[in-house]
Design a protein around this motif. Sequence first.
Motif, PDB file in Angstrom:
ATOM      1  N   SER A  88       0.811  -1.227   0.000  1.00  0.00           N
ATOM      2  CA  SER A  88       0.000   0.000   0.000  1.00  0.00           C
ATOM      3  C   SER A  88       0.838   1.267   0.000  1.00  0.00           C
ATOM      4  O   SER A  88       0.374   2.326   0.408  1.00  0.00           O
ATOM      5  CB  SER A  88      -0.961   0.028   1.200  1.00  0.00           C
ATOM      6  OG  SER A  88      -1.811  -1.087   1.198  1.00  0.00           O
ATOM      7  N   CYS A 135       4.053  11.212   7.796  1.00  0.00           N
ATOM      8  CA  CYS A 135       2.715  10.657   7.567  1.00  0.00           C
ATOM      9  C   CYS A 135       1.643  11.609   8.092  1.00  0.00           C
ATOM     10  O   CYS A 135       0.631  11.850   7.436  1.00  0.00           O
ATOM     11  CB  CYS A 135       2.600   9.291   8.241  1.00  0.00           C
ATOM     12  SG  CYS A 135       1.021   8.457   7.956  1.00  0.00           S
ATOM     13  N   ARG A 142      -3.023  12.274   2.872  1.00  0.00           N
ATOM     14  CA  ARG A 142      -3.358  11.011   2.221  1.00  0.00           C
ATOM     15  C   ARG A 142      -2.881   9.812   3.039  1.00  0.00           C
ATOM     16  O   ARG A 142      -3.378   8.697   2.889  1.00  0.00           O
ATOM     17  CB  ARG A 142      -2.742  10.978   0.821  1.00  0.00           C
ATOM     18  CG  ARG A 142      -3.216   9.812  -0.012  1.00  0.00           C
ATOM     19  CD  ARG A 142      -2.580   9.824  -1.378  1.00  0.00           C
ATOM     20  NE  ARG A 142      -2.961   8.655  -2.146  1.00  0.00           N
ATOM     21  CZ  ARG A 142      -2.342   8.228  -3.235  1.00  0.00           C
ATOM     22  NH1 ARG A 142      -1.314   8.898  -3.708  1.00  0.00           N
ATOM     23  NH2 ARG A 142      -2.745   7.155  -3.870  1.00  0.00           N
ATOM     24  N   CYS A 143      -1.911  10.028   3.916  1.00  0.00           N
ATOM     25  CA  CYS A 143      -1.251   8.930   4.626  1.00  0.00           C
ATOM     26  C   CYS A 143      -2.092   8.458   5.814  1.00  0.00           C
ATOM     27  O   CYS A 143      -2.575   9.266   6.614  1.00  0.00           O
ATOM     28  CB  CYS A 143       0.127   9.387   5.108  1.00  0.00           C
ATOM     29  SG  CYS A 143       1.061   8.095   5.946  1.00  0.00           S
ATOM     30  N   VAL A 144      -2.257   7.131   5.945  1.00  0.00           N
ATOM     31  CA  VAL A 144      -2.959   6.553   7.093  1.00  0.00           C
ATOM     32  C   VAL A 144      -2.065   5.589   7.877  1.00  0.00           C
ATOM     33  O   VAL A 144      -2.411   5.210   8.989  1.00  0.00           O
ATOM     34  CB  VAL A 144      -4.249   5.832   6.650  1.00  0.00           C
ATOM     35  CG1 VAL A 144      -5.208   6.801   6.022  1.00  0.00           C
ATOM     36  CG2 VAL A 144      -3.943   4.674   5.712  1.00  0.00           C
ATOM     37  N   ARG A 204      -1.344   3.948   2.159  1.00  0.00           N
ATOM     38  CA  ARG A 204      -2.800   4.127   2.140  1.00  0.00           C
ATOM     39  C   ARG A 204      -3.406   3.033   1.266  1.00  0.00           C
ATOM     40  O   ARG A 204      -3.039   2.927   0.092  1.00  0.00           O
ATOM     41  CB  ARG A 204      -3.156   5.500   1.567  1.00  0.00           C
ATOM     42  CG  ARG A 204      -4.669   5.755   1.474  1.00  0.00           C
ATOM     43  CD  ARG A 204      -4.926   7.025   0.668  1.00  0.00           C
ATOM     44  NE  ARG A 204      -6.339   7.307   0.596  1.00  0.00           N
ATOM     45  CZ  ARG A 204      -6.972   8.129   1.427  1.00  0.00           C
ATOM     46  NH1 ARG A 204      -6.299   8.757   2.371  1.00  0.00           N
ATOM     47  NH2 ARG A 204      -8.260   8.335   1.315  1.00  0.00           N
ATOM     48  N   PRO A 205      -4.307   2.185   1.796  1.00  0.00           N
ATOM     49  CA  PRO A 205      -4.772   2.093   3.182  1.00  0.00           C
ATOM     50  C   PRO A 205      -3.731   1.436   4.074  1.00  0.00           C
ATOM     51  O   PRO A 205      -2.617   1.150   3.630  1.00  0.00           O
ATOM     52  CB  PRO A 205      -6.017   1.223   3.044  1.00  0.00           C
ATOM     53  CG  PRO A 205      -5.733   0.360   1.860  1.00  0.00           C
ATOM     54  CD  PRO A 205      -4.963   1.225   0.907  1.00  0.00           C
ATOM     55  N   ARG A 241      -7.684   8.620  10.875  1.00  0.00           N
ATOM     56  CA  ARG A 241      -7.751   8.564   9.403  1.00  0.00           C
ATOM     57  C   ARG A 241      -8.177   7.181   8.927  1.00  0.00           C
ATOM     58  O   ARG A 241      -8.853   7.056   7.906  1.00  0.00           O
ATOM     59  CB  ARG A 241      -6.401   8.943   8.793  1.00  0.00           C
ATOM     60  CG  ARG A 241      -6.030  10.406   8.998  1.00  0.00           C
ATOM     61  CD  ARG A 241      -4.742  10.748   8.299  1.00  0.00           C
ATOM     62  NE  ARG A 241      -4.333  12.112   8.597  1.00  0.00           N
ATOM     63  CZ  ARG A 241      -3.162  12.635   8.237  1.00  0.00           C
ATOM     64  NH1 ARG A 241      -2.289  11.892   7.556  1.00  0.00           N
ATOM     65  NH2 ARG A 241      -2.859  13.884   8.548  1.00  0.00           N
ATOM     66  N   ILE A 272     -11.287   6.049   6.095  1.00  0.00           N
ATOM     67  CA  ILE A 272     -10.954   5.439   4.806  1.00  0.00           C
ATOM     68  C   ILE A 272     -12.216   4.932   4.108  1.00  0.00           C
ATOM     69  O   ILE A 272     -13.053   4.234   4.702  1.00  0.00           O
ATOM     70  CB  ILE A 272      -9.953   4.277   5.004  1.00  0.00           C
ATOM     71  CG1 ILE A 272      -8.571   4.830   5.277  1.00  0.00           C
ATOM     72  CG2 ILE A 272      -9.903   3.371   3.791  1.00  0.00           C
ATOM     73  CD1 ILE A 272      -7.931   5.512   4.100  1.00  0.00           C
ATOM     74  N   THR A 314     -12.242   8.801   0.054  1.00  0.00           N
ATOM     75  CA  THR A 314     -12.147   9.213   1.447  1.00  0.00           C
ATOM     76  C   THR A 314     -12.206  10.728   1.534  1.00  0.00           C
ATOM     77  O   THR A 314     -11.409  11.411   0.872  1.00  0.00           O
ATOM     78  CB  THR A 314     -10.843   8.706   2.077  1.00  0.00           C
ATOM     79  OG1 THR A 314     -10.804   7.287   1.982  1.00  0.00           O
ATOM     80  CG2 THR A 314     -10.739   9.118   3.528  1.00  0.00           C
TER      81      THR A 314
END
Length: 624
Positions: free
Chosen positions: A230, A249, A254-256, A276-277, A295, A299, A347
């Motif tokens: 990911s 992050c 965008r970073c999870v 991500r994810p 976060r 998602i 998301t």
Amino acid sequence: MFRKLVFSLAALAAAAFVSPQIAHANDKAVIVLDASGSMWGQIDGKTKIEIARDTLSGVLETLPADLDLGLVAYGHREKGNCSDIEEIVAPGPDSRQSIREAVGALNPKGKTPIADSVKTAAEALRYTEDKATVIVITDGIETCNADPCALATELDKLGVHFTAHVIGFGLSEEEGRQVACLAENTGGKYLQASNADELTGALNETVTAAPEPKVELGEGMEDGIDRPGSDFESLDLAEADPALCQAACTDNKRCVAWTFVKPGVQADNARCWLKRPAPDKVEDDCCVSGVIADRVALIDNVHITVVLAEGGPDYDLNGRWDFFPMNGETAATKAVEGGYGTEFTTTLEPGRYMLNYRKDMVSNHTEIEVKSGEKIDRDLVLDAGVVTVRILPDDGGEPDHGGRFDLENGDARDGGYGEGTHVVPAGEVKLTTRLGEANAAETFNLKAGESITKDIVMGIGILRIDAAYTEGGPKVEDSGLRVDVLSAKKSLDGKRKQFDGGYGPGNEFKLPPGDYVVAARLGQATAEQAVTVTRGEMTETVVDLDAGVLFVNAPGAYRIEVYAAKADLQGKREQFDGTYGEEFQVTLHPGEYLVVATMGDSQGPKKEKTVTVAAAERAEVAMD
């Protein structure tokens, strides 16, 4: 990849034991020492075995007391025996003096069974149960028909955390490549020592070097955890600090999830992977990972399905969708998410958004409010149908891609050539088509969710036009031939309507059935010919130009002109054509002509000659 590093043997041995990644991360290690006959070779007047003894003796004094160290040697008892491998000192915390004495007593004489010696060392370390590090010191390549590279891969796969480091002592670059895989395939290092000076200098430098700082862990960090997959971005870190990766992050919306990779695993420096994810956890001492929990909860919290009509049939629309944040009652000009599809999931942070969707002639928008902890799943209804248009030249024909169609519903317009399928707003739709000079139009009602195919038969014929210099004579191949399709009837002012035209022989025109006049022109020769076009058929006509060709060669001429040979009642001659230069060619109707050449310049003397042009013949005149 093979990497040659010029260090001393002492530096290599010290690096193997002093580095926090090896000594501190691995409680047990075994030195595999080459005692084959080639160790009697000399470097700067001193044998390699003596250099190895002196270097190891110094390094042993610098090692931490809690390191269990052992010694395996090969080739020290028999010549030519690939089984001459011995675990001389078992790994233990008080083994330094035993190793020093054992190395001092070695008498090099045999072969170089590197692979089997490494396996012996790994088994002594219980490598399938505990972390294990092997340091190989060799001045030669494998000589016992074994594959060190394959062995390294097997040990790396079966071991808990097995690492082999290889010290190439006096090896060439090519020889180094053959043993470096032992290190590379287990995440270790291949280093090369070349002479005694390098050994001594690097020993002093490495032993006194400060140890690398330990990785500090903070809140939200998962020590010894990798989250593979990911990845959408990677970073090289200047410091071995997982907090830098965690911060990267956090700063990237965008970073999870993230994974910090320790130095020496993927590169000399630490690396950071943003994800991500969030992938699943995998236990691995290589890494420190983490997730941003709030976060993760967001998602894929918005799912939209676009349909033609409420409860209507499925249709693969694949249109463009975009989400624009709302500022009061106004949507922003820049989208935060977008893409193509009929059904899409994305998301979005909590807030209000305008969803815009467009496909062919249809566009729709709707406002969506995203709330924390909630998911949205809804349909977007376009209130549209699907229209397929095919332009056919005649009944049973294939679509003609030279034909044009246009669809119109209010302000929405679209079209194409030959055949095409378009999503069209429901309601009254106007369709116009054109193929060659044939035109058609119709209006129909399109219901939401309905799919309609319109086969428009234009009922045309095809007219192919050529020209000949005389009836039954040679055809014109000249690209300068101009042909035009005109109406058979003249208007009140005596003119004919032009339908189509083109240059060159073999032109084909798509026309409604009926009577036409074809006009042809080449040079100064013109002709007209009546023709009838029949629906569904190819009509071929050859226009009789009744003409010949005149060629004039006038060396030194400034200008060449062609006149009628006979003057009119006022004594003037009709000029037909002319050009500047010494040569001229023109197509003329049969008859008598006067050729006039002006010599030198515009004021120069004139030369004249009379010439006869006959149909389908070439007349040549030399103005000498």
